[in-house]
Design a protein around this motif. Structure first.
Motif, short mmCIF file in Angstrom:
data_model
loop_
_atom_site.label_atom_id
_atom_site.label_comp_id
_atom_site.label_asym_id
_atom_site.label_seq_id
_atom_site.Cartn_x
_atom_site.Cartn_y
_atom_site.Cartn_z
N GLY A 486 23.32 27.24 -55.73
CA GLY A 486 24.53 26.76 -55.06
C GLY A 486 24.37 26.69 -53.55
N TRP A 487 23.77 27.72 -52.98
CA TRP A 487 23.68 27.79 -51.53
C TRP A 487 22.48 27.03 -50.97
N ALA A 488 21.62 26.55 -51.84
CA ALA A 488 20.49 25.73 -51.36
C ALA A 488 21.04 24.54 -50.56
N ILE A 489 22.22 24.07 -50.96
CA ILE A 489 22.83 22.93 -50.26
C ILE A 489 23.00 23.21 -48.77
N GLY A 490 23.25 24.46 -48.46
CA GLY A 490 23.46 24.85 -47.06
C GLY A 490 22.22 24.63 -46.21
N SER A 491 21.06 24.46 -46.84
CA SER A 491 19.85 24.28 -46.03
C SER A 491 19.35 22.83 -46.07
N LEU A 492 20.25 21.91 -46.38
CA LEU A 492 19.87 20.48 -46.38
C LEU A 492 19.34 20.07 -45.01
N ARG A 493 18.20 19.41 -44.99
CA ARG A 493 17.63 18.90 -43.73
C ARG A 493 17.22 17.45 -43.95
N PRO A 494 17.46 16.59 -42.96
CA PRO A 494 17.02 15.20 -43.13
C PRO A 494 15.50 15.12 -43.13
N VAL A 495 14.94 14.31 -44.01
CA VAL A 495 13.49 14.14 -44.04
C VAL A 495 13.15 12.82 -43.32
N ASN A 496 13.71 11.72 -43.83
CA ASN A 496 13.46 10.44 -43.15
C ASN A 496 14.77 9.70 -42.92
N ILE A 497 15.82 10.49 -42.71
CA ILE A 497 17.14 9.91 -42.44
C ILE A 497 17.45 10.14 -40.98
N LYS A 498 17.92 9.08 -40.32
CA LYS A 498 18.30 9.24 -38.92
C LYS A 498 19.76 9.72 -38.88
N MET A 499 20.01 10.88 -38.26
CA MET A 499 21.36 11.42 -38.24
C MET A 499 22.09 10.93 -37.00
N GLU A 500 23.42 10.65 -37.17
CA GLU A 500 24.24 10.35 -35.99
C GLU A 500 24.66 11.68 -35.40
N HIS A 501 24.77 11.72 -34.12
CA HIS A 501 25.19 12.97 -33.49
C HIS A 501 26.65 12.91 -33.09
N HIS A 502 27.43 13.79 -33.68
CA HIS A 502 28.83 13.94 -33.28
C HIS A 502 28.95 15.22 -32.49
N HIS A 503 30.01 15.32 -31.72
CA HIS A 503 30.24 16.59 -31.01
C HIS A 503 31.01 17.52 -31.89
#
Ligand SMILES: Cc1cc2nc3c(=O)[nH]c(=O)nc-3n(C[C@H](O)[C@H](O)[C@H](O)COP(=O)(O)OP(=O)(O)OC[C@H]3O[C@@H](n4cnc5c(N)ncnc54)[C@H](O)[C@@H]3O)c2cc1C
Length: 503
Positions: A486-503
Protein backbone atom coordinates in the motif's frame (compact mmCIF):
# COMPACT_ATOMS: atom_id res chain seq x y z
CA UNK A 1 -0.65 35.38 27.19
CA UNK A 2 1.13 33.32 24.53
CA UNK A 3 -0.91 32.89 21.41
CA UNK A 4 -0.26 29.99 19.05
CA UNK A 5 -1.46 29.58 15.48
CA UNK A 6 -1.91 25.86 16.11
CA UNK A 7 -2.27 23.88 19.34
CA UNK A 8 -2.32 20.06 19.10
CA UNK A 9 -3.27 17.92 22.07
CA UNK A 10 -1.92 14.39 21.72
CA UNK A 11 1.19 13.15 19.93
CA UNK A 12 -0.31 10.13 18.15
CA UNK A 13 -1.98 10.97 14.85
CA UNK A 14 -1.98 14.58 16.05
CA UNK A 15 1.68 14.75 15.01
CA UNK A 16 0.66 14.45 11.33
CA UNK A 17 -1.29 17.70 11.56
CA UNK A 18 1.39 19.38 13.65
CA UNK A 19 3.94 18.61 10.92
CA UNK A 20 1.89 20.47 8.33
CA UNK A 21 1.46 23.44 10.66
CA UNK A 22 5.22 23.58 11.19
CA UNK A 23 5.89 23.31 7.46
CA UNK A 24 3.60 26.30 7.01
CA UNK A 25 5.73 28.25 9.50
CA UNK A 26 2.97 28.45 12.05
CA UNK A 27 3.72 29.06 15.69
CA UNK A 28 2.76 25.71 17.22
CA UNK A 29 2.29 24.02 20.57
CA UNK A 30 2.10 20.29 21.26
CA UNK A 31 0.74 18.99 24.55
CA UNK A 32 1.39 15.42 25.61
CA UNK A 33 1.24 13.91 29.07
CA UNK A 34 2.64 10.46 28.31
CA UNK A 35 5.29 9.14 25.94
CA UNK A 36 5.62 10.95 22.62
CA UNK A 37 4.11 8.90 19.81
CA UNK A 38 0.80 8.15 21.52
CA UNK A 39 -0.89 4.84 22.22
CA UNK A 40 -0.07 2.99 19.00
CA UNK A 41 3.69 3.37 19.24
CA UNK A 42 4.20 3.29 22.99
CA UNK A 43 1.46 1.05 24.42
CA UNK A 44 -0.73 -0.30 21.65
CA UNK A 45 -0.46 -1.61 18.11
CA UNK A 46 3.27 -1.76 17.65
CA UNK A 47 4.64 -3.24 20.89
CA UNK A 48 1.70 -5.65 21.07
CA UNK A 49 2.47 -6.95 17.60
CA UNK A 50 6.11 -7.52 18.54
CA UNK A 51 4.69 -9.93 21.13
CA UNK A 52 2.01 -11.37 18.84
CA UNK A 53 4.46 -12.60 16.21
CA UNK A 54 6.45 -14.94 18.50
CA UNK A 55 3.12 -16.15 19.91
CA UNK A 56 1.97 -16.88 16.34
CA UNK A 57 5.15 -18.87 15.72
CA UNK A 58 4.46 -21.06 18.75
CA UNK A 59 0.95 -21.83 17.50
CA UNK A 60 2.23 -22.37 13.95
CA UNK A 61 4.81 -24.82 15.27
CA UNK A 62 2.01 -26.74 16.99
CA UNK A 63 -0.14 -26.60 13.86
CA UNK A 64 2.78 -27.97 11.79
CA UNK A 65 2.10 -31.46 13.12
CA UNK A 66 -1.05 -31.45 10.97
CA UNK A 67 1.10 -31.39 7.86
CA UNK A 68 3.60 -33.94 9.11
CA UNK A 69 6.21 -31.82 10.83
CA UNK A 70 6.84 -32.19 14.55
CA UNK A 71 8.43 -29.06 15.96
CA UNK A 72 9.37 -28.47 19.57
CA UNK A 73 9.58 -24.99 21.03
CA UNK A 74 12.77 -25.35 23.05
CA UNK A 75 12.85 -22.00 24.75
CA UNK A 76 10.92 -18.77 24.94
CA UNK A 77 13.57 -16.06 25.25
CA UNK A 78 11.41 -13.53 27.05
CA UNK A 79 14.38 -11.17 27.52
CA UNK A 80 14.99 -10.97 23.77
CA UNK A 81 11.28 -10.63 23.05
CA UNK A 82 11.08 -7.81 25.61
CA UNK A 83 14.22 -6.13 24.25
CA UNK A 84 12.79 -6.09 20.73
CA UNK A 85 9.53 -4.67 22.09
CA UNK A 86 11.22 -1.90 24.09
CA UNK A 87 13.34 -0.96 21.06
CA UNK A 88 10.11 0.07 19.34
CA UNK A 89 8.61 1.86 22.34
CA UNK A 90 11.90 3.71 22.86
CA UNK A 91 11.63 5.27 19.39
CA UNK A 92 9.52 7.67 21.40
CA UNK A 93 12.63 9.08 23.10
CA UNK A 94 14.22 9.90 19.72
CA UNK A 95 11.00 11.56 18.63
CA UNK A 96 10.92 13.66 21.80
CA UNK A 97 14.51 14.72 21.33
CA UNK A 98 13.78 15.67 17.74
CA UNK A 99 10.68 17.66 18.66
CA UNK A 100 12.46 19.56 21.40
CA UNK A 101 14.72 21.26 18.86
CA UNK A 102 12.09 22.16 16.25
CA UNK A 103 11.90 25.93 15.72
CA UNK A 104 8.43 27.45 16.17
CA UNK A 105 7.31 24.58 18.41
CA UNK A 106 6.69 24.61 22.15
CA UNK A 107 6.36 21.15 23.67
CA UNK A 108 4.33 21.02 26.86
CA UNK A 109 4.78 17.81 28.88
CA UNK A 110 1.72 17.40 31.06
CA UNK A 111 -2.06 17.34 31.03
CA UNK A 112 -3.66 20.15 29.09
CA UNK A 113 -7.00 21.55 30.15
CA UNK A 114 -9.20 24.27 28.80
CA UNK A 115 -9.61 27.27 31.05
CA UNK A 116 -11.80 29.33 28.75
CA UNK A 117 -12.68 30.00 25.13
CA UNK A 118 -9.70 28.77 23.08
CA UNK A 119 -7.57 29.10 26.22
CA UNK A 120 -5.63 26.40 28.02
CA UNK A 121 -3.04 25.67 30.65
CA UNK A 122 -1.01 22.53 31.27
CA UNK A 123 -0.51 20.70 34.56
CA UNK A 124 3.17 19.98 34.11
CA UNK A 125 4.55 16.48 34.63
CA UNK A 126 7.67 17.80 36.37
CA UNK A 127 5.59 18.74 39.39
CA UNK A 128 6.21 22.47 39.01
CA UNK A 129 2.48 23.20 38.82
CA UNK A 130 0.68 24.75 35.88
CA UNK A 131 2.13 26.38 32.80
CA UNK A 132 1.27 29.95 31.95
CA UNK A 133 -2.08 30.05 30.18
CA UNK A 134 -2.02 30.29 26.40
CA UNK A 135 -4.46 30.39 23.54
CA UNK A 136 -4.76 28.78 20.12
CA UNK A 137 -6.13 30.15 16.88
CA UNK A 138 -6.62 26.57 15.66
CA UNK A 139 -6.85 23.68 18.10
CA UNK A 140 -6.72 19.96 17.30
CA UNK A 141 -8.01 17.53 19.89
CA UNK A 142 -6.15 14.31 19.13
CA UNK A 143 -6.33 13.19 22.73
CA UNK A 144 -7.13 9.51 22.20
CA UNK A 145 -8.73 7.28 24.79
CA UNK A 146 -7.78 5.34 27.89
CA UNK A 147 -8.75 2.05 29.51
CA UNK A 148 -12.22 1.96 31.00
CA UNK A 149 -12.10 0.46 34.49
CA UNK A 150 -15.44 -1.21 35.22
CA UNK A 151 -16.87 -0.93 38.73
CA UNK A 152 -15.47 -4.06 40.40
CA UNK A 153 -15.44 -4.05 44.19
CA UNK A 154 -11.90 -4.09 45.59
CA UNK A 155 -10.14 -3.82 42.23
CA UNK A 156 -8.14 -0.73 43.18
CA UNK A 157 -6.82 -2.39 46.36
CA UNK A 158 -5.97 -5.68 44.70
CA UNK A 159 -4.31 -3.96 41.74
CA UNK A 160 -4.50 -4.70 38.04
CA UNK A 161 -2.74 -3.87 34.84
CA UNK A 162 -3.90 -2.03 31.74
CA UNK A 163 -2.19 -1.77 28.38
CA UNK A 164 -0.54 1.40 29.68
CA UNK A 165 1.05 -0.09 32.80
CA UNK A 166 1.82 -3.34 30.96
CA UNK A 167 3.88 -1.45 28.37
CA UNK A 168 5.26 0.56 31.29
CA UNK A 169 6.34 -0.15 34.84
CA UNK A 170 4.28 -3.35 35.25
CA UNK A 171 5.88 -5.21 32.36
CA UNK A 172 6.51 -8.70 33.81
CA UNK A 173 10.02 -10.15 34.12
CA UNK A 174 8.58 -13.45 32.92
CA UNK A 175 5.16 -14.33 31.50
CA UNK A 176 2.76 -14.72 34.42
CA UNK A 177 1.79 -18.20 35.54
CA UNK A 178 -1.86 -17.25 35.32
CA UNK A 179 -3.78 -14.23 34.07
CA UNK A 180 -7.40 -13.13 34.33
CA UNK A 181 -8.45 -10.90 31.44
CA UNK A 182 -11.53 -8.79 32.08
CA UNK A 183 -13.13 -8.11 28.71
CA UNK A 184 -13.35 -10.10 25.51
CA UNK A 185 -12.87 -7.52 22.76
CA UNK A 186 -10.01 -6.88 20.34
CA UNK A 187 -7.36 -5.96 22.92
CA UNK A 188 -8.36 -8.79 25.26
CA UNK A 189 -8.23 -11.32 22.41
CA UNK A 190 -4.71 -10.27 21.42
CA UNK A 191 -3.35 -10.39 24.97
CA UNK A 192 -5.08 -13.74 25.53
CA UNK A 193 -3.35 -15.13 22.44
CA UNK A 194 0.05 -13.73 23.44
CA UNK A 195 0.05 -15.04 26.99
CA UNK A 196 -1.63 -18.39 26.37
CA UNK A 197 1.03 -19.11 23.72
CA UNK A 198 3.79 -18.19 26.19
CA UNK A 199 2.43 -20.74 28.63
CA UNK A 200 0.27 -18.56 30.91
CA UNK A 201 -2.97 -20.05 32.18
CA UNK A 202 -5.39 -17.44 30.77
CA UNK A 203 -9.03 -16.86 31.73
CA UNK A 204 -11.18 -14.45 29.73
CA UNK A 205 -14.23 -13.00 31.48
CA UNK A 206 -16.72 -11.34 29.09
CA UNK A 207 -20.15 -10.10 30.13
CA UNK A 208 -21.64 -10.21 26.62
CA UNK A 209 -22.89 -13.53 25.21
CA UNK A 210 -19.88 -13.70 22.86
CA UNK A 211 -16.28 -12.55 22.58
CA UNK A 212 -15.23 -10.02 19.86
CA UNK A 213 -18.82 -8.81 19.59
CA UNK A 214 -17.89 -6.40 16.76
CA UNK A 215 -17.49 -9.41 14.47
CA UNK A 216 -19.88 -11.74 12.70
CA UNK A 217 -21.45 -14.18 15.20
CA UNK A 218 -19.86 -17.09 13.30
CA UNK A 219 -16.44 -15.51 13.79
CA UNK A 220 -17.02 -14.97 17.52
CA UNK A 221 -18.09 -18.62 17.83
CA UNK A 222 -15.09 -19.82 15.81
CA UNK A 223 -12.67 -17.79 17.89
CA UNK A 224 -14.24 -18.94 21.15
CA UNK A 225 -14.06 -22.58 20.10
CA UNK A 226 -10.40 -22.25 19.11
CA UNK A 227 -9.46 -20.14 22.14
CA UNK A 228 -10.94 -22.82 24.41
CA UNK A 229 -8.18 -25.19 23.27
CA UNK A 230 -5.65 -22.91 24.94
CA UNK A 231 -7.50 -20.99 27.66
CA UNK A 232 -10.68 -20.59 29.69
CA UNK A 233 -13.34 -18.43 28.07
CA UNK A 234 -16.26 -17.40 30.25
CA UNK A 235 -18.93 -15.46 28.37
CA UNK A 236 -22.09 -14.02 29.94
CA UNK A 237 -20.10 -13.46 33.13
CA UNK A 238 -19.52 -10.11 34.79
CA UNK A 239 -16.66 -9.50 37.20
CA UNK A 240 -18.10 -8.05 40.41
CA UNK A 241 -15.48 -8.38 43.12
CA UNK A 242 -11.75 -8.73 43.45
CA UNK A 243 -9.64 -9.77 46.42
CA UNK A 244 -6.23 -11.20 47.21
CA UNK A 245 -5.79 -14.60 48.85
CA UNK A 246 -2.25 -15.88 49.50
CA UNK A 247 -0.69 -13.66 46.82
CA UNK A 248 -3.24 -14.88 44.28
CA UNK A 249 -5.82 -12.52 42.88
CA UNK A 250 -9.36 -13.84 43.04
CA UNK A 251 -12.16 -12.36 40.97
CA UNK A 252 -15.79 -13.15 41.72
CA UNK A 253 -17.84 -13.39 38.56
CA UNK A 254 -21.59 -13.44 38.20
CA UNK A 255 -23.66 -14.92 35.39
CA UNK A 256 -25.57 -12.19 33.56
CA UNK A 257 -28.78 -14.21 33.35
CA UNK A 258 -28.82 -16.78 36.16
CA UNK A 259 -26.87 -14.79 38.75
CA UNK A 260 -24.69 -17.87 39.38
CA UNK A 261 -21.45 -16.88 41.14
CA UNK A 262 -17.99 -18.32 40.56
CA UNK A 263 -14.42 -17.45 41.45
CA UNK A 264 -11.54 -17.25 39.01
CA UNK A 265 -7.92 -17.02 40.14
CA UNK A 266 -4.81 -15.51 38.64
CA UNK A 267 -1.39 -14.13 39.40
CA UNK A 268 -2.43 -10.92 37.63
CA UNK A 269 -5.55 -9.19 36.31
CA UNK A 270 -5.56 -7.38 32.97
CA UNK A 271 -8.42 -4.97 32.44
CA UNK A 272 -9.35 -4.71 28.75
CA UNK A 273 -13.06 -4.04 29.00
CA UNK A 274 -13.33 -1.08 26.67
CA UNK A 275 -11.94 2.41 26.26
CA UNK A 276 -13.13 5.71 27.65
CA UNK A 277 -12.82 9.28 26.53
CA UNK A 278 -10.05 11.64 27.68
CA UNK A 279 -12.32 14.67 27.21
CA UNK A 280 -12.77 14.87 30.99
CA UNK A 281 -9.01 15.48 31.45
CA UNK A 282 -9.19 18.18 28.79
CA UNK A 283 -12.18 19.86 30.44
CA UNK A 284 -13.60 20.57 26.99
CA UNK A 285 -16.73 22.06 28.55
CA UNK A 286 -14.67 25.14 29.47
CA UNK A 287 -14.29 26.02 25.81
CA UNK A 288 -17.78 24.86 24.90
CA UNK A 289 -16.87 21.73 22.92
CA UNK A 290 -19.74 19.26 23.00
CA UNK A 291 -19.42 15.59 23.83
CA UNK A 292 -21.94 12.78 23.40
CA UNK A 293 -23.60 10.92 26.27
CA UNK A 294 -20.52 8.68 26.65
CA UNK A 295 -18.09 11.60 26.71
CA UNK A 296 -16.70 11.22 23.18
CA UNK A 297 -16.06 14.51 21.40
CA UNK A 298 -18.69 15.24 18.77
CA UNK A 299 -17.51 16.16 15.28
CA UNK A 300 -19.19 16.98 11.99
CA UNK A 301 -18.35 15.31 8.69
CA UNK A 302 -15.35 17.65 8.25
CA UNK A 303 -13.99 16.67 11.71
CA UNK A 304 -14.81 20.06 13.22
CA UNK A 305 -16.25 20.18 16.70
CA UNK A 306 -19.18 22.50 17.35
CA UNK A 307 -16.63 25.27 18.04
CA UNK A 308 -15.13 26.97 15.03
CA UNK A 309 -11.44 26.17 14.51
CA UNK A 310 -11.44 23.38 17.12
CA UNK A 311 -11.02 20.04 15.38
CA UNK A 312 -11.00 16.47 16.64
CA UNK A 313 -9.46 13.31 15.20
CA UNK A 314 -8.70 9.72 16.15
CA UNK A 315 -9.90 7.75 19.15
CA UNK A 316 -11.11 10.96 20.80
CA UNK A 317 -14.30 10.94 18.69
CA UNK A 318 -15.10 7.40 19.83
CA UNK A 319 -15.42 5.96 16.32
CA UNK A 320 -13.42 2.97 15.02
CA UNK A 321 -10.47 3.12 17.38
CA UNK A 322 -7.66 2.11 15.07
CA UNK A 323 -4.49 3.91 14.18
CA UNK A 324 -5.04 3.82 10.40
CA UNK A 325 -8.43 5.44 10.93
CA UNK A 326 -6.79 8.13 13.09
CA UNK A 327 -4.22 8.68 10.32
CA UNK A 328 -6.95 8.88 7.68
CA UNK A 329 -8.74 11.51 9.75
CA UNK A 330 -5.51 13.43 10.28
CA UNK A 331 -5.05 13.70 6.50
CA UNK A 332 -8.61 14.83 5.99
CA UNK A 333 -8.44 17.26 8.88
CA UNK A 334 -5.18 18.74 7.54
CA UNK A 335 -6.86 19.27 4.17
CA UNK A 336 -9.95 20.81 5.73
CA UNK A 337 -8.06 23.06 8.16
CA UNK A 338 -5.42 24.40 5.84
CA UNK A 339 -6.95 24.04 2.38
CA UNK A 340 -9.50 26.27 0.69
CA UNK A 341 -13.12 25.98 1.79
CA UNK A 342 -14.36 24.58 -1.54
CA UNK A 343 -11.90 21.70 -1.37
CA UNK A 344 -13.05 20.40 2.00
CA UNK A 345 -13.57 16.66 2.19
CA UNK A 346 -16.00 14.76 4.36
CA UNK A 347 -15.24 11.57 6.24
CA UNK A 348 -16.38 8.24 4.90
CA UNK A 349 -16.36 5.34 7.33
CA UNK A 350 -17.98 2.81 4.99
CA UNK A 351 -14.75 0.90 4.43
CA UNK A 352 -12.79 1.14 7.68
CA UNK A 353 -10.81 -2.09 7.94
CA UNK A 354 -9.22 -3.73 10.95
CA UNK A 355 -7.63 -6.91 12.11
CA UNK A 356 -7.62 -8.80 15.37
CA UNK A 357 -4.14 -10.24 15.67
CA UNK A 358 -5.14 -13.27 17.67
CA UNK A 359 -4.74 -16.91 16.72
CA UNK A 360 -6.79 -17.46 14.61
CA UNK A 361 -6.51 -13.97 13.10
CA UNK A 362 -9.52 -11.89 12.08
CA UNK A 363 -9.81 -9.37 9.22
CA UNK A 364 -12.82 -7.07 8.92
CA UNK A 365 -14.02 -4.37 6.57
CA UNK A 366 -17.43 -2.77 6.22
CA UNK A 367 -20.74 -4.05 7.44
CA UNK A 368 -21.66 -7.28 9.11
CA UNK A 369 -24.68 -9.17 7.84
CA UNK A 370 -26.84 -7.83 10.69
CA UNK A 371 -25.70 -4.24 10.08
CA UNK A 372 -26.47 -4.49 6.36
CA UNK A 373 -29.98 -5.79 7.01
CA UNK A 374 -30.55 -3.16 9.68
CA UNK A 375 -29.55 -0.45 7.20
CA UNK A 376 -32.20 -1.76 4.80
CA UNK A 377 -30.00 -3.50 2.24
CA UNK A 378 -31.19 -6.56 0.39
CA UNK A 379 -28.14 -8.74 0.46
CA UNK A 380 -26.33 -11.80 -0.75
CA UNK A 381 -23.93 -13.62 1.57
CA UNK A 382 -21.04 -15.88 0.52
CA UNK A 383 -18.98 -18.15 2.74
CA UNK A 384 -15.93 -20.24 1.92
CA UNK A 385 -13.65 -22.29 4.13
CA UNK A 386 -9.87 -22.40 3.79
CA UNK A 387 -10.09 -26.19 3.42
CA UNK A 388 -12.04 -25.87 0.15
CA UNK A 389 -9.05 -24.48 -1.73
CA UNK A 390 -5.86 -26.40 -2.52
CA UNK A 391 -3.61 -24.05 -0.59
CA UNK A 392 -5.85 -24.32 2.46
CA UNK A 393 -5.53 -28.09 2.36
CA UNK A 394 -1.77 -27.76 1.82
CA UNK A 395 -1.63 -25.61 4.96
CA UNK A 396 -3.28 -28.35 6.97
CA UNK A 397 -6.94 -27.43 6.95
CA UNK A 398 -9.46 -30.14 6.19
CA UNK A 399 -13.21 -30.00 6.07
CA UNK A 400 -14.74 -30.16 9.52
CA UNK A 401 -11.52 -29.18 11.30
CA UNK A 402 -12.07 -26.96 14.29
CA UNK A 403 -9.47 -24.52 13.01
CA UNK A 404 -10.67 -24.45 9.38
CA UNK A 405 -11.16 -20.70 9.00
CA UNK A 406 -13.39 -18.98 6.49
CA UNK A 407 -14.30 -15.92 4.49
CA UNK A 408 -17.72 -14.30 4.68
CA UNK A 409 -18.76 -11.70 2.12
CA UNK A 410 -21.80 -9.46 2.24
CA UNK A 411 -22.90 -7.88 -1.06
CA UNK A 412 -26.01 -5.99 -2.05
CA UNK A 413 -28.43 -6.73 -4.87
CA UNK A 414 -26.22 -4.98 -7.42
CA UNK A 415 -23.20 -7.03 -6.20
CA UNK A 416 -21.68 -4.05 -4.46
CA UNK A 417 -19.42 -5.19 -1.63
CA UNK A 418 -20.80 -4.12 1.72
CA UNK A 419 -18.54 -6.13 3.99
CA UNK A 420 -15.82 -8.75 4.03
CA UNK A 421 -14.82 -10.85 7.03
CA UNK A 422 -12.04 -13.39 7.28
CA UNK A 423 -10.95 -15.63 10.13
CA UNK A 424 -7.84 -17.76 9.76
CA UNK A 425 -4.21 -17.39 8.70
CA UNK A 426 -3.27 -14.04 7.10
CA UNK A 427 -6.79 -12.67 7.56
CA UNK A 428 -5.50 -9.06 7.61
CA UNK A 429 -3.76 -9.55 4.28
CA UNK A 430 -6.69 -11.38 2.71
CA UNK A 431 -9.23 -8.73 3.63
CA UNK A 432 -7.22 -5.73 2.39
CA UNK A 433 -8.01 -6.14 -1.37
CA UNK A 434 -11.70 -5.84 -0.48
CA UNK A 435 -10.92 -2.49 1.13
CA UNK A 436 -9.34 -1.34 -2.12
CA UNK A 437 -12.31 -2.58 -4.15
CA UNK A 438 -14.73 -0.81 -1.84
CA UNK A 439 -12.82 2.41 -2.54
CA UNK A 440 -12.68 1.96 -6.30
CA UNK A 441 -16.10 3.31 -7.15
CA UNK A 442 -15.21 6.94 -6.71
CA UNK A 443 -16.31 9.50 -9.25
CA UNK A 444 -13.47 11.80 -9.98
CA UNK A 445 -13.97 15.55 -10.18
CA UNK A 446 -10.84 17.64 -10.52
CA UNK A 447 -10.83 20.41 -7.94
CA UNK A 448 -9.99 23.91 -9.14
CA UNK A 449 -6.26 24.44 -8.79
CA UNK A 450 -5.57 26.88 -6.04
CA UNK A 451 -2.25 28.48 -5.12
CA UNK A 452 -3.19 28.37 -1.45
CA UNK A 453 -3.85 24.68 -1.36
CA UNK A 454 -0.85 22.62 -0.50
CA UNK A 455 -2.54 19.36 -1.45
CA UNK A 456 -0.38 16.52 -2.77
CA UNK A 457 -0.57 16.30 -6.51
CA UNK A 458 -1.90 12.73 -6.53
CA UNK A 459 -5.13 14.10 -5.10
CA UNK A 460 -5.44 16.52 -7.96
CA UNK A 461 -5.46 13.91 -10.69
CA UNK A 462 -8.24 12.02 -12.41
CA UNK A 463 -6.61 8.79 -13.54
CA UNK A 464 -8.27 6.10 -15.61
CA UNK A 465 -9.84 2.91 -14.29
CA UNK A 466 -7.19 0.43 -13.25
CA UNK A 467 -5.17 3.13 -11.51
CA UNK A 468 -3.81 2.86 -7.99
CA UNK A 469 -6.32 5.43 -6.72
CA UNK A 470 -8.48 2.88 -4.84
CA UNK A 471 -5.35 1.87 -2.92
CA UNK A 472 -4.38 5.51 -2.40
CA UNK A 473 -7.87 6.33 -1.13
CA UNK A 474 -8.04 3.37 1.26
CA UNK A 475 -7.04 2.84 4.83
CA UNK A 476 -4.51 0.05 5.15
CA UNK A 477 -4.80 -2.22 8.20
CA UNK A 478 -2.12 -1.30 10.72
CA UNK A 479 0.25 -2.93 11.44
CA UNK A 480 0.11 -5.45 8.58
CA UNK A 481 2.17 -6.53 5.61
CA UNK A 482 -0.39 -4.80 3.40
CA UNK A 483 1.43 -1.60 4.32
CA UNK A 484 4.43 -2.69 2.26
CA UNK A 485 2.42 -2.76 -0.95
CA UNK A 486 0.00 0.00 0.00
CA UNK A 487 2.68 2.48 0.96
CA UNK A 488 4.90 1.69 -2.02
CA UNK A 489 2.76 4.30 -3.80
CA UNK A 490 4.28 6.94 -1.55
CA UNK A 491 7.65 6.38 -3.20
CA UNK A 492 6.50 6.94 -6.79
CA UNK A 493 9.25 8.63 -8.82
CA UNK A 494 9.09 9.71 -12.46
CA UNK A 495 11.34 7.62 -14.70
CA UNK A 496 10.85 9.20 -18.12
CA UNK A 497 7.98 11.55 -17.34
CA UNK A 498 8.54 15.28 -17.32
CA UNK A 499 6.87 16.71 -14.21
CA UNK A 500 5.27 20.17 -14.09
CA UNK A 501 6.36 22.18 -11.11
CA UNK A 502 3.67 23.73 -8.98
CA UNK A 503 4.26 25.73 -5.86
C1 LIG B 1 -3.17 -2.79 23.37
C2 LIG B 1 -3.63 -2.05 22.14
C3 LIG B 1 -3.38 -2.58 20.90
C4 LIG B 1 -3.80 -1.91 19.76
N1 LIG B 1 -3.52 -2.47 18.55
C5 LIG B 1 -3.89 -1.82 17.43
C6 LIG B 1 -3.57 -2.35 16.16
O1 LIG B 1 -2.98 -3.42 16.02
N2 LIG B 1 -3.92 -1.64 15.05
C7 LIG B 1 -4.58 -0.44 15.15
O2 LIG B 1 -4.88 0.17 14.12
N3 LIG B 1 -4.91 0.09 16.34
C8 LIG B 1 -4.57 -0.57 17.48
N4 LIG B 1 -4.87 -0.02 18.70
C9 LIG B 1 -5.59 1.28 18.74
C10 LIG B 1 -4.65 2.44 18.44
O3 LIG B 1 -3.57 2.40 19.33
C11 LIG B 1 -5.41 3.75 18.55
O4 LIG B 1 -6.54 3.72 17.72
C12 LIG B 1 -4.56 4.94 18.12
O5 LIG B 1 -3.35 4.95 18.83
C13 LIG B 1 -5.33 6.23 18.32
O6 LIG B 1 -4.52 7.32 17.97
P1 LIG B 1 -4.87 8.78 18.45
O7 LIG B 1 -3.87 9.67 17.80
O8 LIG B 1 -6.30 9.05 18.28
O9 LIG B 1 -4.64 8.76 20.03
P2 LIG B 1 -3.36 8.38 20.88
O10 LIG B 1 -2.33 7.70 20.10
O11 LIG B 1 -3.90 7.69 22.09
O12 LIG B 1 -2.76 9.79 21.29
C14 LIG B 1 -3.38 10.63 22.19
C15 LIG B 1 -2.38 11.12 23.22
O13 LIG B 1 -2.92 12.25 23.88
C16 LIG B 1 -2.55 12.21 25.24
N5 LIG B 1 -3.52 13.04 25.96
C17 LIG B 1 -4.83 12.81 26.15
N6 LIG B 1 -5.40 13.82 26.83
C18 LIG B 1 -4.41 14.70 27.08
C19 LIG B 1 -4.36 15.94 27.74
N7 LIG B 1 -5.44 16.49 28.28
N8 LIG B 1 -3.17 16.58 27.82
C20 LIG B 1 -2.06 16.05 27.26
N9 LIG B 1 -2.05 14.88 26.62
C21 LIG B 1 -3.21 14.22 26.52
C22 LIG B 1 -2.63 10.73 25.57
O14 LIG B 1 -1.86 10.41 26.70
C23 LIG B 1 -2.09 10.10 24.30
O15 LIG B 1 -0.71 9.84 24.37
C24 LIG B 1 -4.46 -0.67 19.86
C25 LIG B 1 -4.70 -0.12 21.13
C26 LIG B 1 -4.31 -0.80 22.25
C27 LIG B 1 -4.58 -0.19 23.59
Amino acid sequence: MDKYDLVVIGSGAGLNILNTGLQMNMKCALIEDTKIGGTCLTRGCIPSKVLVHPADLIREAQHASKVGIQLDVKKIDWDLIAKRMWSQIDESKKMEKGLSTVPNLTLYRGIGEFTGEYEMKVKLNDGSGYSEPFSGENIVLASGARTLIPPIEGIEDVGYITNRSFFGDKFPKQPWKSLIIIGGGVIAAEFAHIFSAFGTDVTIVEMLPRIVATEEPEISAFLEQNFKKYMNVLVNFKATKSEKKDKIKVVTIEHMKTGEKKEVKGEEILVAAGRRSNADLLKVENTGVETDERGWIKTNKYLETNKKSIWCIGDANGLYQFRHKANYESELCTNNMFGPEEQRKSVDYSSVPWAIFSYPQVGHVGMTQAEAIEKGYEIFVAMKNYSTVAKGFAMGFEQGDEDDGFVKLIVDKSYKILGAHVVGPNAAVLVQPFVYLMNSGYSCVLPEYSEAADIPKIDRSCPEGGSFMPIYNSMVIHPSLNEVTGWAIGSLRPVNIKMEHHH
